[in-house]
Write an enzyme that holds these catalytic residues in place. Structure first.
Site, PDB file in Angstrom:
ATOM      1  N   CYS A 124      -2.524  -3.010   7.711  1.00 16.91           N
ATOM      2  CA  CYS A 124      -2.244  -3.898   6.579  1.00 16.91           C
ATOM      3  C   CYS A 124      -1.042  -4.803   6.826  1.00 16.91           C
ATOM      4  O   CYS A 124      -1.092  -6.005   6.567  1.00 16.91           O
ATOM      5  CB  CYS A 124      -2.042  -3.072   5.318  1.00 16.91           C
ATOM      6  SG  CYS A 124      -2.073  -4.104   3.883  1.00 16.91           S
TER       7      CYS A 124
ATOM      8  N   ASP B 218       0.796  -1.237   0.000  1.00 13.98           N
ATOM      9  CA  ASP B 218       0.000   0.000   0.000  1.00 13.98           C
ATOM     10  C   ASP B 218       0.829   1.289   0.000  1.00 13.98           C
ATOM     11  O   ASP B 218       0.533   2.230   0.753  1.00 13.98           O
ATOM     12  CB  ASP B 218      -0.949   0.016   1.218  1.00 13.98           C
ATOM     13  CG  ASP B 218      -2.008  -1.066   1.143  1.00 13.98           C
ATOM     14  OD1 ASP B 218      -1.986  -1.871   0.203  1.00 13.98           O
ATOM     15  OD2 ASP B 218      -2.871  -1.114   2.044  1.00 13.98           O
TER      16      ASP B 218
ATOM     17  N   LYS C 203      -6.932  -4.951  -2.874  1.00 12.47           N
ATOM     18  CA  LYS C 203      -7.734  -5.409  -1.738  1.00 12.47           C
ATOM     19  C   LYS C 203      -8.726  -4.327  -1.358  1.00 12.47           C
ATOM     20  O   LYS C 203      -8.517  -3.149  -1.684  1.00 12.47           O
ATOM     21  CB  LYS C 203      -6.839  -5.756  -0.544  1.00 12.47           C
ATOM     22  CG  LYS C 203      -6.105  -4.544   0.007  1.00 12.47           C
ATOM     23  CD  LYS C 203      -5.067  -4.952   1.025  1.00 12.47           C
ATOM     24  CE  LYS C 203      -4.435  -3.760   1.678  1.00 12.47           C
ATOM     25  NZ  LYS C 203      -5.344  -2.942   2.479  1.00 12.47           N
TER      26      LYS C 203
ATOM     27  N   HIS D 198     -10.616   0.858  -2.952  1.00 11.64           N
ATOM     28  CA  HIS D 198     -12.011   0.896  -2.509  1.00 11.64           C
ATOM     29  C   HIS D 198     -12.943   1.531  -3.543  1.00 11.64           C
ATOM     30  O   HIS D 198     -12.584   2.540  -4.169  1.00 11.64           O
ATOM     31  CB  HIS D 198     -12.121   1.722  -1.223  1.00 11.64           C
ATOM     32  CG  HIS D 198     -11.365   1.176  -0.055  1.00 11.64           C
ATOM     33  ND1 HIS D 198     -11.472  -0.130   0.367  1.00 11.64           N
ATOM     34  CD2 HIS D 198     -10.496   1.776   0.810  1.00 11.64           C
ATOM     35  CE1 HIS D 198     -10.700  -0.304   1.429  1.00 11.64           C
ATOM     36  NE2 HIS D 198     -10.092   0.825   1.720  1.00 11.64           N
TER      37      HIS D 198
HETATM   38  C1  VGL Z   1      -5.361   0.307   5.766  1.00 12.47           C
HETATM   39  C2  VGL Z   1      -6.597   1.703   7.062  1.00 12.47           C
HETATM   40  C3  VGL Z   1      -7.598   1.706   6.114  1.00 12.47           C
HETATM   41  C4  VGL Z   1      -4.104  -0.456   5.556  1.00 12.47           C
HETATM   42  C5  VGL Z   1      -6.340   0.284   4.824  1.00 12.47           C
HETATM   43  O1  VGL Z   1      -3.996  -1.088   4.483  1.00 12.47           O
HETATM   44  O2  VGL Z   1      -3.217  -0.421   6.430  1.00 12.47           O
HETATM   45  N1  VGL Z   1      -5.492   1.007   6.885  1.00 12.47           N
HETATM   46  N2  VGL Z   1      -7.450   0.996   4.997  1.00 12.47           N
HETATM   47 ZN    ZN Z   2      -8.674   1.119   3.292  1.00 13.64          ZN
END
Ligand code: VGL
Ligand code: ZN
Length: 207
Positions: free
Chosen positions: A151, A8, A106, A48
């Protein structure tokens, strides 16, 4: 075989982004230095739809960082972030892309969040990463990126369960720390589960 997972490294998780991880940009040069040490590199994107159930904006009367029940699972509400196809969801421009073999998404199902890069938070659906890595003969997985307390934590816990020897590269990760000790607790939890916590400078030498 070894693989590196770049977790990410998207604009919205970096300073100036919608859900900026403090000091998140400092992991980018580390991630770039690490890539040539691995025969296989993959990247992930939190991805998302605009109506995602983790966004506070989609729950009238609820505030960012509040906890709710989302379809039977506890859910922290986040600012709108990493919406598919928006600049905030793009991998950051400073990340070297040439060695990235494949990108896994994801969090695409509006009804359930997905912190792990392997499964949604209810372990209902797989992203395909686990099977893909196994088909490539990967036995050792090295994880870096954002965010340590979400994550990275849930991905490394799943990786151990999937049978990978799993390394969390601590200095190549940063966390959100909604509560001050969240990152510390996340690291402790991964250690208890059998994750090996290492520093980037050890890789290729001691490790
Ligand atoms: C994540 C918060 C919201 C992450 C994803 O991938 O760490 N954290 N969405
Ligand atoms: Zn997220």
């Amino acid at each position: 075989m070894r693989a590196l997972v770049l977790t990410d490294l998207q604009n919205d998780f970096l300073p100036g982004g919608a859900l900026a991880v403090p000091d998140g940009d400092s992991v980018i040069p580390v991630a770039n230095r690490l890539q040539p040490l691995f025969p296989l590199v993959v990247a992930t994107q939190d991805w998302h739809p605009p109506n995602h159930g983790s966004f506070a904006a989609n729950h009238p009367g609820k505030k960012v960082f509040e906890q709710i029940d989302l379809n039977g699972l506890p859910q922290t509400l986040w600012p709108v972030h990493c919406v598919q196809g928006t600049p905030g969801a793009e991998l950051t421009a400073g990340l070297d892309r040439a060695r990235i073999a494949k990108i896994f998404h994801k969090g695409s199902d509006a009804e359930i969040d997905s912190y792990s890069v392997f499964f949604d938070n209810g372990h209902r659906r797989a992203t395909g990463l686990g099977d893909w890595l196994k088909a490539k003969g990967v036995a050792e997985l090295f994880v870096c990126g954002l965010a340590t307390d979400y994550c990275v934590k849930f991905s490394t816990l799943d990786a151990v369960r999937l049978g990978f020897k799993t390394y969390l590269i601590e200095d190549a990760c940063r966390g959100i720390n909604l509560k001050p000790d969240d990152v510390k607790k996340a690291i402790a939890e991964t250690l208890r589960a059998g994750v090996v916590v290492v520093q980037s400078t050890e890789i290729g030498g001691r490790i």
